[in-house]
Design a protein around this motif. Structure first.
Motif, PDB file in Angstrom:
ATOM      1  N   GLY A   1       0.816  -1.224   0.000  1.00 42.59           N
ATOM      2  CA  GLY A   1       0.000   0.000   0.000  1.00 42.59           C
ATOM      3  C   GLY A   1       0.841   1.262   0.000  1.00 42.59           C
ATOM      4  O   GLY A   1       0.409   2.297  -0.471  1.00 42.59           O
TER       5      GLY A   1
ATOM      6  N   ASN B   1      -1.311   3.915   2.750  1.00 47.48           N
ATOM      7  CA  ASN B   1      -1.737   3.426   4.074  1.00 47.48           C
ATOM      8  C   ASN B   1      -1.786   4.525   5.116  1.00 47.48           C
ATOM      9  O   ASN B   1      -2.469   4.395   6.122  1.00 47.48           O
ATOM     10  CB  ASN B   1      -0.782   2.334   4.553  1.00 47.48           C
ATOM     11  CG  ASN B   1      -1.139   1.012   3.944  1.00 47.48           C
ATOM     12  OD1 ASN B   1      -2.321   0.738   3.709  1.00 47.48           O
ATOM     13  ND2 ASN B   1      -0.147   0.203   3.665  1.00 47.48           N
TER      14      ASN B   1
ATOM     15  N   GLU C   1      -8.179   1.150   2.384  1.00 48.34           N
ATOM     16  CA  GLU C   1      -9.181   0.407   1.603  1.00 48.34           C
ATOM     17  C   GLU C   1      -8.753   0.315   0.136  1.00 48.34           C
ATOM     18  O   GLU C   1      -8.854  -0.757  -0.480  1.00 48.34           O
ATOM     19  CB  GLU C   1     -10.543   1.106   1.727  1.00 48.34           C
ATOM     20  CG  GLU C   1     -11.683   0.252   1.225  1.00 48.34           C
ATOM     21  CD  GLU C   1     -13.005   1.001   1.202  1.00 48.34           C
ATOM     22  OE1 GLU C   1     -13.124   2.073   1.825  1.00 48.34           O
ATOM     23  OE2 GLU C   1     -13.921   0.497   0.519  1.00 48.34           O
TER      24      GLU C   1
ATOM     25  N   SER D   1      -5.691   0.492  -0.918  1.00 54.21           N
ATOM     26  CA  SER D   1      -4.524  -0.413  -0.903  1.00 54.21           C
ATOM     27  C   SER D   1      -4.989  -1.859  -0.988  1.00 54.21           C
ATOM     28  O   SER D   1      -4.447  -2.659  -1.762  1.00 54.21           O
ATOM     29  CB  SER D   1      -3.727  -0.270   0.400  1.00 54.21           C
ATOM     30  OG  SER D   1      -3.249   1.025   0.541  1.00 54.21           O
ATOM     31  N   GLU D   2      -5.968  -2.205  -0.164  1.00 55.41           N
ATOM     32  CA  GLU D   2      -6.448  -3.589  -0.107  1.00 55.41           C
ATOM     33  C   GLU D   2      -7.040  -4.011  -1.456  1.00 55.41           C
ATOM     34  O   GLU D   2      -6.785  -5.116  -1.936  1.00 55.41           O
ATOM     35  CB  GLU D   2      -7.504  -3.696   1.006  1.00 55.41           C
ATOM     36  CG  GLU D   2      -7.947  -5.117   1.325  1.00 55.41           C
ATOM     37  CD  GLU D   2      -6.797  -6.010   1.789  1.00 55.41           C
ATOM     38  OE1 GLU D   2      -5.884  -5.531   2.482  1.00 55.41           O
ATOM     39  OE2 GLU D   2      -6.815  -7.206   1.411  1.00 55.41           O
ATOM     40  N   LYS D   3      -7.786  -3.099  -2.074  1.00 57.53           N
ATOM     41  CA  LYS D   3      -8.403  -3.424  -3.371  1.00 57.53           C
ATOM     42  C   LYS D   3      -7.319  -3.654  -4.434  1.00 57.53           C
ATOM     43  O   LYS D   3      -7.394  -4.600  -5.214  1.00 57.53           O
ATOM     44  CB  LYS D   3      -9.334  -2.279  -3.822  1.00 57.53           C
ATOM     45  CG  LYS D   3     -10.650  -2.212  -3.058  1.00 57.53           C
ATOM     46  CD  LYS D   3     -11.522  -1.088  -3.604  1.00 57.53           C
ATOM     47  CE  LYS D   3     -12.748  -0.841  -2.737  1.00 57.53           C
ATOM     48  NZ  LYS D   3     -13.708  -1.967  -2.741  1.00 57.53           N
TER      49      LYS D   3
ATOM     50  N   TYR E   1      -4.219  -4.521  -3.920  1.00 55.96           N
ATOM     51  CA  TYR E   1      -3.467  -5.733  -3.562  1.00 55.96           C
ATOM     52  C   TYR E   1      -4.231  -6.977  -4.017  1.00 55.96           C
ATOM     53  O   TYR E   1      -3.656  -7.887  -4.625  1.00 55.96           O
ATOM     54  CB  TYR E   1      -3.240  -5.762  -2.050  1.00 55.96           C
ATOM     55  CG  TYR E   1      -2.495  -6.975  -1.568  1.00 55.96           C
ATOM     56  CD1 TYR E   1      -1.127  -7.124  -1.794  1.00 55.96           C
ATOM     57  CD2 TYR E   1      -3.164  -7.999  -0.890  1.00 55.96           C
ATOM     58  CE1 TYR E   1      -0.443  -8.238  -1.358  1.00 55.96           C
ATOM     59  CE2 TYR E   1      -2.486  -9.127  -0.448  1.00 55.96           C
ATOM     60  CZ  TYR E   1      -1.128  -9.235  -0.678  1.00 55.96           C
ATOM     61  OH  TYR E   1      -0.444 -10.352  -0.256  1.00 55.96           O
ATOM     62  N   GLN E   2      -5.539  -6.998  -3.743  1.00 52.46           N
ATOM     63  CA  GLN E   2      -6.340  -8.170  -4.126  1.00 52.46           C
ATOM     64  C   GLN E   2      -6.334  -8.351  -5.641  1.00 52.46           C
ATOM     65  O   GLN E   2      -6.270  -9.478  -6.135  1.00 52.46           O
ATOM     66  CB  GLN E   2      -7.782  -8.037  -3.607  1.00 52.46           C
ATOM     67  CG  GLN E   2      -7.904  -8.221  -2.083  1.00 52.46           C
ATOM     68  CD  GLN E   2      -7.273  -9.513  -1.567  1.00 52.46           C
ATOM     69  OE1 GLN E   2      -7.193 -10.502  -2.273  1.00 52.46           O
ATOM     70  NE2 GLN E   2      -6.787  -9.483  -0.332  1.00 52.46           N
TER      71      GLN E   2
END
Ligand code: NAP
Length: 305
Positions: free
Chosen positions: A38, A42, A60, A62-64, A66-67
């Motif tokens: 991220g 982050n 949020e 970052s997570e998207k 990354y996925q």
């Protein structure tokens, strides 16, 4: 030693996009980072200039991202990169603090780190009132006065965040106008909890035995001490590129030089995002760089055969 088609160093928005594009081109891709994926996202509260979202929290987004990368087959690897060495044009060794990886193409996306003021008290009170991350530390200053040093996008957007959680924010700037985007400036000037101390150079961060109590500034040739409990420093960034010094791919300040295709002067080594010498450092521009480098890494490997 594990071998990949592409190793991406750094898992910020640029790195995650580059890894996604390379993996979708059916290449084997490792995405290395020394910390949580991220990057600077982050530490960002609301992101309001990433298309598709009126506002989204940094972690949020970052997570998207990354996925997306992981779902496309990217392997995430922890490691603090120490050096890249070349066996031949096609074989690059990426040494980390604990491992060594081999890749045919490398995409450097190591970003940038906060610049320090370099004044007395800055290191002494780090974590004791001096901070470089409003989202991480702002809550410690609830109902207290804080100062923000700087006049760019980071200083003003983080100052606005701090105005929500602290009693008052004093923006100390060395000039008489801000550099931040107009929309941020308008919000800051209209915020009742934000004050501005212009034409003031920070000389020292002062405190008692444990915590910050004030910022000593010089204004119009006079020294004065502004009382405050916290000092958030946002005076720009320095590139995370020291570990690539042996490759001779940076300018004298350490920003990595590339062409429009994100190619450095070393064949098969690309650089993207904030670590690259460029004008506009944004999530959107990092993502754009990442797409270009991911695709060009694929084309580079195709041409190698
Ligand atoms: P920046 O744009 O380089 O601004 C740094 C600020 O600190 C400037 O106002 C500068 O003054 C001042 N400064 C520099 N050295 C100083 C010193 N020694 N003492 C006192 N003040 C000093 O850095 P940034 O705000 O961290 O932003 C970095 C990049 O991220 C930029 O490209 C920015 O656009 C981007 N960013 C974008 C967003 C967003 O889009 N919402 C949010 C955060 C960051 P001068 O003006 O006199 O040079």
């Amino acid at each position: 030693m594990k071998k990949y088609d592409v190793v991406v160093i750094g898992a910020g928005p640029g790195g995650m996009t580059a890894a996604l594009y390379a993996a979708r081109a059916n290449l084997s891709v490792a995405m290395l980072d020394r910390g949580v994926y991220g990057g600077q996202m982050n530490n960002t509260d609301d992101i309001e200039n990433y298309p598709g979202f009126t506002s989204i929290k940094g972690p949020e987004l970052s997570e998207k991202m990354y996925q997306s990368a992981i779902n496309s087959g990217v392997e995430f690897v922890y490691g603090d990169v120490q050096q890249i060495t070349l066996d031949s044009e096609q074989v690059k060794h990426i040494k980390t603090d604990s491992d060594e990886l081999i890749a045919n193409a490398v995409i450097i996306a190591t970003g940038a780190t906060h610049r320090k003021l370099g004044v007395p008290g800055e290191d002494k009170f780090a974590g004791k009132g001096v901070s470089y991350c409003a989202v991480c530390d702002g809550a410690f200053f609830r109902n207290k006065d804080v100062a923000v040093v700087g006049g760019g996008d980071s200083a003003i957007s983080e100052g606005l965040y701090l105005a929500n959680v602290t009693k008052n924010v004093n923006v100390i700037h060395h000039r008489d106008k801000l550099r931040a985007q107009q929309v941020l400036q308008d919000r800051a000037f209209n915020n009742q909890k934000m004050d501005f101390t212009w034409n003031s150079n920070v000389k020292e961060i002062v405190g008692d035995d444990t915590y910050v109590t004030g910022v000593k500034v010089q204004r119009n040739g006079h020294d004065e001490t502004i009382p405050t409990s916290g000092v958030f420093i946002y005076i720009g960034n320095v590139p995370n590129s020291k570990m690539f010094a042996n490759l001779n791919i940076t300018d004298e300040q350490g920003w990595i030089l590339t062409n429009d295709e994100m190619e450095t002067s070393v064949p098969g080594i690309f650089a993207i995002g904030d670590v690259r010498k460029k004008k506009l450092r944004q999530i959107t521009t990092a993502v754009g760089d990442g797409g270009i480098a991911g695709q060009n890494a694929y084309e580079y490997l195709e041409q190698l055969g």
